[in-house]
Design a protein around this motif. Sequence first.
Motif, PDB file in Angstrom:
ATOM      1  N   TYR A  85       0.835  -1.205   0.000  1.00 22.94           N
ATOM      2  CA  TYR A  85       0.000   0.000   0.000  1.00 22.94           C
ATOM      3  C   TYR A  85       0.869   1.253   0.000  1.00 22.94           C
ATOM      4  N   ASP A  86       1.953   1.231   0.770  1.00 22.45           N
ATOM      5  CA  ASP A  86       2.868   2.368   0.807  1.00 22.45           C
ATOM      6  C   ASP A  86       3.434   2.630  -0.587  1.00 22.45           C
ATOM      7  N   ALA A  87       3.824   1.580  -1.292  1.00 21.93           N
ATOM      8  CA  ALA A  87       4.330   1.728  -2.659  1.00 21.93           C
ATOM      9  C   ALA A  87       3.231   2.263  -3.580  1.00 21.93           C
ATOM     10  N   LEU A  88       2.016   1.787  -3.402  1.00 28.20           N
ATOM     11  CA  LEU A  88       0.887   2.245  -4.213  1.00 28.20           C
ATOM     12  C   LEU A  88       0.665   3.748  -4.041  1.00 28.20           C
ATOM     13  N   LEU A  89       0.857   4.246  -2.832  1.00 27.50           N
ATOM     14  CA  LEU A  89       0.650   5.671  -2.566  1.00 27.50           C
ATOM     15  C   LEU A  89       1.610   6.567  -3.345  1.00 27.50           C
ATOM     16  N   SER A  90       2.685   5.990  -3.855  1.00 26.28           N
ATOM     17  CA  SER A  90       3.638   6.763  -4.655  1.00 26.28           C
ATOM     18  C   SER A  90       3.257   6.814  -6.130  1.00 26.28           C
ATOM     19  N   GLU A  91       2.245   6.074  -6.505  1.00 20.56           N
ATOM     20  CA  GLU A  91       1.818   6.038  -7.906  1.00 20.56           C
ATOM     21  C   GLU A  91       0.987   7.280  -8.250  1.00 20.56           C
ATOM     22  N   ASN A  92       0.943   7.570  -9.535  1.00 19.21           N
ATOM     23  CA  ASN A  92       0.193   8.709 -10.058  1.00 19.21           C
ATOM     24  C   ASN A  92      -1.311   8.505  -9.873  1.00 19.21           C
ATOM     25  N   ASP A  93      -1.999   9.546  -9.445  1.00 21.21           N
ATOM     26  CA  ASP A  93      -3.443   9.454  -9.199  1.00 21.21           C
ATOM     27  C   ASP A  93      -4.247   9.085 -10.445  1.00 21.21           C
ATOM     28  N   GLN A  94      -3.843   9.588 -11.597  1.00 22.88           N
ATOM     29  CA  GLN A  94      -4.575   9.265 -12.831  1.00 22.88           C
ATOM     30  C   GLN A  94      -4.505   7.763 -13.094  1.00 22.88           C
ATOM     31  N   ASP A  95      -3.326   7.182 -12.881  1.00 20.93           N
ATOM     32  CA  ASP A  95      -3.168   5.732 -13.060  1.00 20.93           C
ATOM     33  C   ASP A  95      -3.991   4.979 -12.021  1.00 20.93           C
ATOM     34  N   LEU A  96      -3.886   5.401 -10.768  1.00 20.61           N
ATOM     35  CA  LEU A  96      -4.635   4.744  -9.694  1.00 20.61           C
ATOM     36  C   LEU A  96      -6.130   4.735  -9.994  1.00 20.61           C
ATOM     37  N   TYR A  97      -6.642   5.863 -10.425  1.00 19.35           N
ATOM     38  CA  TYR A  97      -8.077   5.962 -10.708  1.00 19.35           C
ATOM     39  C   TYR A  97      -8.475   4.985 -11.823  1.00 19.35           C
ATOM     40  N   GLN A  98      -7.665   4.926 -12.861  1.00 17.16           N
ATOM     41  CA  GLN A  98      -7.970   4.004 -13.963  1.00 17.16           C
ATOM     42  C   GLN A  98      -7.889   2.554 -13.507  1.00 17.16           C
ATOM     43  N   TRP A  99      -6.961   2.233 -12.634  1.00 21.93           N
ATOM     44  CA  TRP A  99      -6.848   0.867 -12.123  1.00 21.93           C
ATOM     45  C   TRP A  99      -8.055   0.507 -11.264  1.00 21.93           C
ATOM     46  N   VAL A 100      -8.409   1.410 -10.341  1.00 23.68           N
ATOM     47  CA  VAL A 100      -9.511   1.137  -9.409  1.00 23.68           C
ATOM     48  C   VAL A 100     -10.840   1.029 -10.144  1.00 23.68           C
ATOM     49  N   THR A 101     -11.021   1.831 -11.171  1.00 22.69           N
ATOM     50  CA  THR A 101     -12.285   1.815 -11.907  1.00 22.69           C
ATOM     51  C   THR A 101     -12.310   0.774 -13.024  1.00 22.69           C
ATOM     52  N   GLY A 102     -11.207   0.056 -13.210  1.00 23.42           N
ATOM     53  CA  GLY A 102     -11.163  -0.993 -14.216  1.00 23.42           C
ATOM     54  C   GLY A 102     -10.946  -0.508 -15.636  1.00 23.42           C
ATOM     55  N   GLN A 103     -10.592   0.751 -15.805  1.00 24.81           N
ATOM     56  CA  GLN A 103     -10.332   1.271 -17.146  1.00 24.81           C
ATOM     57  C   GLN A 103      -9.035   0.725 -17.724  1.00 24.81           C
ATOM     58  N   ARG A 104      -8.094   0.418 -16.832  1.00 29.65           N
ATOM     59  CA  ARG A 104      -6.810  -0.185 -17.213  1.00 29.65           C
ATOM     60  C   ARG A 104      -6.432  -1.210 -16.156  1.00 29.65           C
ATOM     61  N   ALA A 105      -5.689  -2.203 -16.578  1.00 33.38           N
ATOM     62  CA  ALA A 105      -5.214  -3.221 -15.625  1.00 33.38           C
ATOM     63  C   ALA A 105      -4.077  -2.651 -14.780  1.00 33.38           C
ATOM     64  N   ALA A 106      -4.103  -2.978 -13.504  1.00 28.70           N
ATOM     65  CA  ALA A 106      -3.040  -2.561 -12.595  1.00 28.70           C
ATOM     66  C   ALA A 106      -1.821  -3.450 -12.809  1.00 28.70           C
ATOM     67  N   PRO A 107      -0.632  -2.947 -12.487  1.00 31.78           N
ATOM     68  CA  PRO A 107       0.554  -3.810 -12.525  1.00 31.78           C
ATOM     69  C   PRO A 107       0.345  -5.017 -11.607  1.00 31.78           C
ATOM     70  N   ASP A 108       0.958  -6.113 -11.950  1.00 31.27           N
ATOM     71  CA  ASP A 108       0.780  -7.361 -11.207  1.00 31.27           C
ATOM     72  C   ASP A 108       0.987  -7.191  -9.706  1.00 31.27           C
ATOM     73  N   ARG A 109       1.979  -6.425  -9.307  1.00 29.68           N
ATOM     74  CA  ARG A 109       2.270  -6.295  -7.874  1.00 29.68           C
ATOM     75  C   ARG A 109       1.146  -5.603  -7.104  1.00 29.68           C
ATOM     76  N   PHE A 110       0.268  -4.883  -7.809  1.00 29.50           N
ATOM     77  CA  PHE A 110      -0.828  -4.173  -7.150  1.00 29.50           C
ATOM     78  C   PHE A 110      -2.201  -4.798  -7.399  1.00 29.50           C
ATOM     79  N   THR A 111      -2.280  -5.842  -8.199  1.00 33.18           N
ATOM     80  CA  THR A 111      -3.568  -6.395  -8.623  1.00 33.18           C
ATOM     81  C   THR A 111      -4.493  -6.732  -7.445  1.00 33.18           C
TER      82      THR A 111
END
Length: 93
Positions: free
Chosen positions: A47-73
């Motif tokens: 989760y700490d590593a996830l917090l360093s990711e870009n918000d635009q990417d995070l939003y797309q991952w959480v909403t299913g618009q794009r697949a998250a990297p394997d380590r965050f799936t």
Amino acid sequence: MSETREARLRRMHMRSMRRGIKEMDIILSRYAEARLAGLSGDDLDCYDALLSENDQDLYQWVTGQRAAPDRFTALIADIAATALGAAQERKTS
């Protein structure tokens, strides 16, 4: 000096609330409130590593618009499920 678990949880909760976009503020702060205290050390590291990711990417991952990297799936799936559960709770209240 290493950070205590309590200090780490406070820091991560604050970082969850103070994001770049409002949608991620809401999603991650609710997730932090509901789940952070119960996460294992390894899950907190993720989760700490996830917090360093870009918000635009995070939003797309959480909403299913794009697949998250394997380590965050798994974490993203848990965040999305928590957000969906909170949204359904608000609808029935």
